[in-house]
Design an enzyme around this catalytic site. Structure first.
Site, PDB file in Angstrom:
ATOM      1  N   CYS A  91       8.200   7.484  14.852  1.00  0.00           N
ATOM      2  CA  CYS A  91       9.490   8.165  14.695  1.00  0.00           C
ATOM      3  C   CYS A  91      10.266   8.276  16.006  1.00  0.00           C
ATOM      4  O   CYS A  91      11.453   8.602  16.009  1.00  0.00           O
ATOM      5  CB  CYS A  91       9.278   9.559  14.133  1.00  0.00           C
ATOM      6  SG  CYS A  91       8.442   9.547  12.546  1.00  0.00           S
ATOM      7  N   HIS A 355      15.899  11.122   7.630  1.00  0.00           N
ATOM      8  CA  HIS A 355      15.236  10.633   8.843  1.00  0.00           C
ATOM      9  C   HIS A 355      14.859   9.173   8.642  1.00  0.00           C
ATOM     10  O   HIS A 355      13.759   8.869   8.175  1.00  0.00           O
ATOM     11  CB  HIS A 355      14.008  11.520   9.085  1.00  0.00           C
ATOM     12  CG  HIS A 355      13.064  11.059  10.147  1.00  0.00           C
ATOM     13  ND1 HIS A 355      13.433  10.261  11.215  1.00  0.00           N
ATOM     14  CD2 HIS A 355      11.728  11.323  10.314  1.00  0.00           C
ATOM     15  CE1 HIS A 355      12.356  10.037  11.982  1.00  0.00           C
ATOM     16  NE2 HIS A 355      11.318  10.659  11.447  1.00  0.00           N
ATOM     17  N   CYS A 385       9.109  14.401  17.424  1.00  0.00           N
ATOM     18  CA  CYS A 385       7.670  14.218  17.313  1.00  0.00           C
ATOM     19  C   CYS A 385       7.441  12.869  16.641  1.00  0.00           C
ATOM     20  O   CYS A 385       8.331  12.368  15.971  1.00  0.00           O
ATOM     21  CB  CYS A 385       7.033  15.335  16.481  1.00  0.00           C
ATOM     22  SG  CYS A 385       7.731  15.508  14.835  1.00  0.00           S
TER      23      CYS A 385
END
Lengths: 399, 720
Positions: A91, A355, A385
């Protein structure tokens, strides 16, 4: 060391990441080229001067596979001299691409670099590219568990209740809806087809009417993982955990969406040559590795590390943009660094907008920069994160 | 005489006959390796020369096919060899596999006849044959995982190729032994035979009819059933499987991890590559301390124990025909259940017919449960129930071979029933007291025939728990001890033998960890950590949960009873953490145990149990006491190991295996350690002493090192 400046930061709107989502019909490469063309046009860019394009992607396989960055460049109107590379840092990839670009520029190795990420989650869902942790031996040695259960572990250990995380989610939705309605998301570039017809020009995942009552009805998304063994593995690593309270649902976790983001990073000289006005400078970047089973606790130590490198403290930062992977990630970050609601994710985040894994880091950098400009503030931190316990942070300062 | 004989019959079928010299059963060790290599070389030559129509693999031992790997040879191997030696060991593993691959690719049909158990290495040999015939009723399987190992002679690969990943993982990691009929159903066997002659005939008939036989995996286009790990249907297995293994074993059993991973790895590649992978995982277990612990306890020591290492040399095997049981509570009824299951007549006596009937109903409920699960038939149930006679009349015990008393733990009551019973039973009958702590020699004072008096400590629930702790009193005769030992085996239990002292062996040892849990709770250690530490040590139940199950009230009463008993004996009584905490739990907080609504834990309806929130206010009002987690873990095990050494020092336990097996099977000492004594060996004697002294300095005299352990540490003599 030379300074690295951000000359532009743009993104596609985020489409619902499933069949029926507006960007489902769009190939990942077209999400990228839409931005490449826009970056070129908006800045009247001489692309022969852009040396590299680094693009992150969470599922670099099939039509997102190999090196989508170079493929997109060849496919676009950009000059052949620009080279490209694909990057994977889970990510954190979208922001890491920007940081790598900044590092190259700051080191003086390159002068003008485009960076960002792309993810079509509707076409290539999470897990499409497999992964080494899917191997049983690796999983056992690594105490691998479902990422979402890590978020539930944070909530359990910090005592965040279902209501706490849902309340945060409602705030994210309300803030995002307001920002969208008031036109705060300046960095959005509509996605158009090859005829120039607009396919999507706004974030379509946001649900401004989200209520606590509505969220309370959703079922915990990771209870099944907890019950099917991952909870037991987590407890082997965290003996103080008696039971994990599964509080995260699709309503207080990041949404599944499609999108891409692109940032133009360059040296002062490269900007001047092309008459570009720097929007911000990158003060520092940091990566940290944290305990991988809980996985999601990297942002605070990454932020502290980046701030230290920049010689700053939390109080010197006007706005924080932390990817809303899960609500508990933000709540723990706020508690650890003592950051009030008014300074973090002020225009909502991934819970409301989604996301798109590889793209998010670049996207939220643009969101932060837009808002610093709108409020005429100075410094901001972008942080995420990521898988394996990775934490990433970037400190920027408006010029 | 050679290990392997090759004998060609008139049909051109070469019989490959295993007959290891000087052994009752064939084993897979160095001798096998050499013989098998030579045999295959010869077979290859014979096939090339022509005239060989097939190979028939069988055993030359009556009713014994092949027992598996040579465990003692494995135990002798160095645990930390040099890199070069490891390479040699790996080559050795591959060299053991090679002849089996040659066997199945000779180019002629290969059948095997299983005239007896084919377990472990023996079944691996069978799997390398094209056609497997077994005599009805024989056992087959790959039970290596039960002793911390895995198959290393192609068994994992062949099982995976034959049955698919899911089934292979299940069978191998649980070490399942299958009856021939079950194995036939699964496709692990091809045909069953009535007797040895029938088996030979069937195997040879098949050879004659199948000249072009090949293993499935050597046939064009063969695919592993259900496919490899990337198949969508296997995603659940590969995603959740590893977590399930870890949760079930607390990640303490390397064999189960290796087996799961090996099966999946093997399914990704071709057959011959898979053999290399299997060899690597197998080698990792050959060099694994846990495997050593488990081989030591569950193979070597268990075998010795079953063969009667602790049984006195009384030649006559005793067979109990009629068993008397005094006290029809849960314990008495449980023993009655087991005895009836084993075909013994049982007289279940209590003070009233009503009580005795209740005990009999307990057995009936047990059999009904089995009936519902399809484990037994109505006829079997009725036959078992017919064996149990419930009575309130002592005279019904008149012709019992042995009487076990399972009455309340009170010297007075026990003395009374002893006298009353002995007045009735024959003078050569054994009277066994089922007590968990009262000294047998003292109880025997109530007996007029102390030589016939013995302790038989069953564990609750007796119909399930596998151990019996036999306690020899000062005057107990060898004959009596042998009878008790034989009875325990007749009941299907594993007997350990200890000498008399308060608490004997198991109760003494487990009370140490229960007390240690209480001490830590009183110190203010987070109870969740205490329980997790027990779990992470590999204990089936934590010291706090254990009391919840028994109930705080019962434990409290037992404590009061022990106190009264001690004071009656004119000895001093000292309160300890356990008694203080129980007192508060019962009298101050009213938390009297799980059956009473909750103890250390709360049991929310429909939810998971969790530590009672009041514990923190009660024992850590200022916040939890922070000590290293490893200390919590070690305190729970070290106290038990040290107490075990003390019992050995005092002569309570004389056979290490009895201590190891007793601690695992009786009181849940972590199995992967190999038991209370083996755990010390594995830790390293000197390292154990050093660590115990550290714990003593921090946490007190419970960790004082007994001189026997000091001597052993100095001399380096392991507990074996």
């Amino acid at each position: 060391m030379a300074e690295a400046f951000i000359y532009d930061a743009i993104r596609t709107p985020r489409g619902k990441g499933k069949r029926g989502g507006s960007l489902y019909e769009v190939k990942p490469i077209d999400l990228v080229t839409n931005l490449l063309e826009a970056l070129k046009d908006r800045n009247d860019l001489d692309t022969t001067k852009v040396e590299d394009l680094i693009l992150a992607c969470g599922e670099p396989v099939k039509e997102q596979g190999q090196n989508i960055a170079k493929a997109a460049l060849v496919y676009s109107s950009w000059d052949d001299v620009t080279t490209g590379a694909q990057l994977h840092r889970f990510c954190a990839g979208g922001l890491d691409a920007v940081n790598m670009a900044a590092a190259k520029v700051a080191a003086g190795y390159e002068d003008l670099v485009a960076a960002g990420g792309v993810e079509s989650m509707s076409r290539l869902g999470i897990g499409a590219s497999g992964g080494a942790t899917g191997d049983p031996w690796v999983a056992m040695k690594s105490y691998f568990i479902s990422q979402g259960l890590g978020a539930d572990m944070i909530a359990t250990m910090d005592g965040f209740s279902r209501e706490d995380v849902d309340r945060y989610a409602v705030m994210s939705q309300q803030r995002a809806a307001q920002a969208r309605d008031k036109g705060y998301f300046k960095s959005i570039v509509p996605v158009r087809d090859f005829n120039g017809v607009t396919i999507l020009d706004h974030d379509e995942f946001i649900r401004g009417d989200t209520s606590l009552e509505g969220l309370a009805k959703l079922k915990p998304a990771f209870q099944m993982f907890n019950d099917f063994g991952h909870g037991g593995v987590a407890k082997l690593k965290y003996p103080e955990l008696e039971n994990i309270h599964c509080v995260h649902t699709p309503g207080n976790s990041s949404g599944i969406v499609d999108g891409a983001g692109l940032v133009l990073v360059g040296s002062e000289r490269a900007g001047k040559e092309q008459n570009l006005t720097p929007r911000a400078r990158i003060l520092s970047c940091a990566l940290v590795g944290t305990e991988p089973t809980i996985m999601l606790t990297g942002p605070a130590p990454a932020t502290e590390k980046a701030l230290k490198k920049a010689g700053l403290s939390v109080d010197d930062i006007d706005l924080f943009e932390l990817n809303e992977a899960f609500a508990s990630v933000v709540l723990r970050y706020q508690r650890t660094l003592n950051i009030p609601d008014e300074k973090i994710n002020v225009n909502g985040g991934a819970i409301a907008m989604g996301h798109p894994i590889g793209a998010t880091g670049a996207m939220i950098l643009g969101t932060l920069l837009d808002e610093l400009e709108r409020r005429n503030l100075k410094r901001g931190v972008v942080t995420l994160c990521a898988g394996g316990g990775i934490g990433i942070a970037t400190v920027i300062e408006r010029v | 005489m050679a290990y392997i004989r090759l004998e060609k019959d008139s049909d051109g079928i070469v019989e490959l006959i295993f007959d290891q010299p000087g052994k009752a059963v064939n084993t897979m060790g160095r001798e096998y390796d050499e013989a098998m290599r030579a045999a295959l070389t010869e077979l290859q030559t014979m096939v090339v020369q022509g005239g060989v129509s097939g190979v028939y693999v069988r055993s030359g031992k009556p009713q014994q096919f092949f027992a598996g790997g040579d465990i003692n040879e494995m135990l002798d191997m160095d645990l930390n060899p040099s890199a070069e030696e490891k390479t040699k060991m790996y080559e050795g593993v591959m060299a053991t596999k090679a002849p089996l691959r040659q066997l199945e690719t000779l180019g002629v049909p290969v059948a095997v006849g299983l005239n007896g158990p084919a377990l472990g290495g023996g079944f691996e040999i069978a799997l390398a044959c094209h056609y497997r015939v077994a005599i009805k009723g024989v056992q087959v399987g790959l039970p290596e995982a039960m002793i911390g190992l895995m198959p290393g002679a192609g068994g994992v690969v062949r099982m995976t190729y034959l049955l698919g990943m899911q089934e292979a993982i299940g069978l191998i990691s649980q070490g399942r032994r299958l009856k021939a009929a079950q194995a036939l159903e699964k496709g692990l066997l091809h045909e069953l035979a009535e007797d040895e002659a029938d088996m030979h005939a069937r195997a040879k008939a098949w050879i004659k009819a199948n000249g072009d036989a090949k293993q499935p995996w050597d046939q064009e286009g063969y695919a592993i059933p259900a496919g490899g790990p990337d198949e969508a249907a296997n995603q659940g297995l590969t995603f959740f499987g590893p977590a399930n293994v870890m949760v079930q074993t607390k990640n303490l059993m390397p064999a189960q991890n290796a087996i799961f991973a090996c099966v999946v790895d093997c399914a990704r590649v071709d057959f011959d590559t898979a053999q290399k992978i299997e060899g690597r995982y197998f080698l990792s277990l050959l060099l694994d301390q846990t495997a050593r612990n488990m081989m030591t306890a569950f193979f070597v020591q268990m075998e010795a124990l079953n063969k009667g290492a602790s049984r006195p040399n009384v030649s006559e095997r005793f067979k109990c025909k009629k068993l008397g049981i005094l006290g029809a509570g849960q314990m008495g009824a449980g023993i009655a259940t087991v005895a009836a299951q084993k075909g013994m007549q049982v007289v279940l006596k209590d003070i009233s017919q009503e009580n005795a009937d209740r005990g009999r109903a307990y057995a009936e409920a047990f059999f009904n449960k089995g009936l519902a699960k399809g484990k037994l038939t109505e006829e079997v149930k009725n036959a078992c129930m017919a064996l149990i006679q419930a009575t309130a009349d002592y005279s019904d015990l008149a012709d019992c071979d042995i009487v076990i008393e399972a009455v309340f733990e009170d010297r007075g009551i026990k003395a009374a029933v002893t006298a009353e019973c002995e007045a009735i039973i024959p003078s050569d009958s054994v009277f066994a007291s089922n007590t968990s702590a009262l000294p047998i020699s003292e109880l025997a004072q109530a007996s007029v025939r102390a030589q016939n008096f013995i302790g038989m400590h069953f564990f609750s629930p007796a119909e399930k728990m596998p151990l019996v702790e036999i306690i020899r009193g000062q005057q107990t005769s060898d004959e009596t001890l042998a009878k008790a030992f034989d009875l325990a085996q007749q009941l299907g239990k594993t007997p350990i033998v200890v000498n008399d002292a308060a608490g004997f062996f198991t109760t003494r040892v487990i009370s140490k960890t229960i007390t240690q849990g209480a001490i830590m709770l009183e110190e203010g250690v987070n109870p969740v950590l205490i329980e997790s530490a027990a779990r992470d040590n590999g204990s089936p139940v934590g010291p706090l949960a254990a009391i919840d199950e028994i109930s705080q009230e019962t434990a409290y009463k037992n404590g009061q009873q022990a106190k009264a008993d001690t004071l009656t004996q004119g000895r001093d009584w000292q309160d300890n953490a356990a008694s203080r905490i129980l007192d508060r739990m019962v009298n101050e907080f009213g938390r009297r145990g799980k059956v009473h609504g909750g103890g250390y834990y709360e049991y929310p309806e429909g939810g998971k149990k969790h530590i009672w929130s009041g514990l923190k206010d009660a024992f850590a009002p200022q916040g939890y006491t922070d000590i290293p987690y490893q200390d919590i873990k070690d305190r729970l095990t070290f106290c038990q190991c040290l107490e075990a050494v003390r019992t050995m020092e005092e002569g309570v336990v004389n056979v290490v295996g009895d201590g190891n097996i007793g601690s695992i099977m009786g009181i849940g000492f972590p199995a992967q350690t190999g038991g209370v004594f083996q755990a010390i060996n594995a830790y390293g004697l000197s390292a154990f002493v050093t660590r115990a002294r550290e714990l003593e300095a921090r946490y007190g005299s419970d960790f004082e090192v007994p001189s026997l352990l000091l001597e052993r540490a100095e001399s380096g003599e392991l507990f074996r």
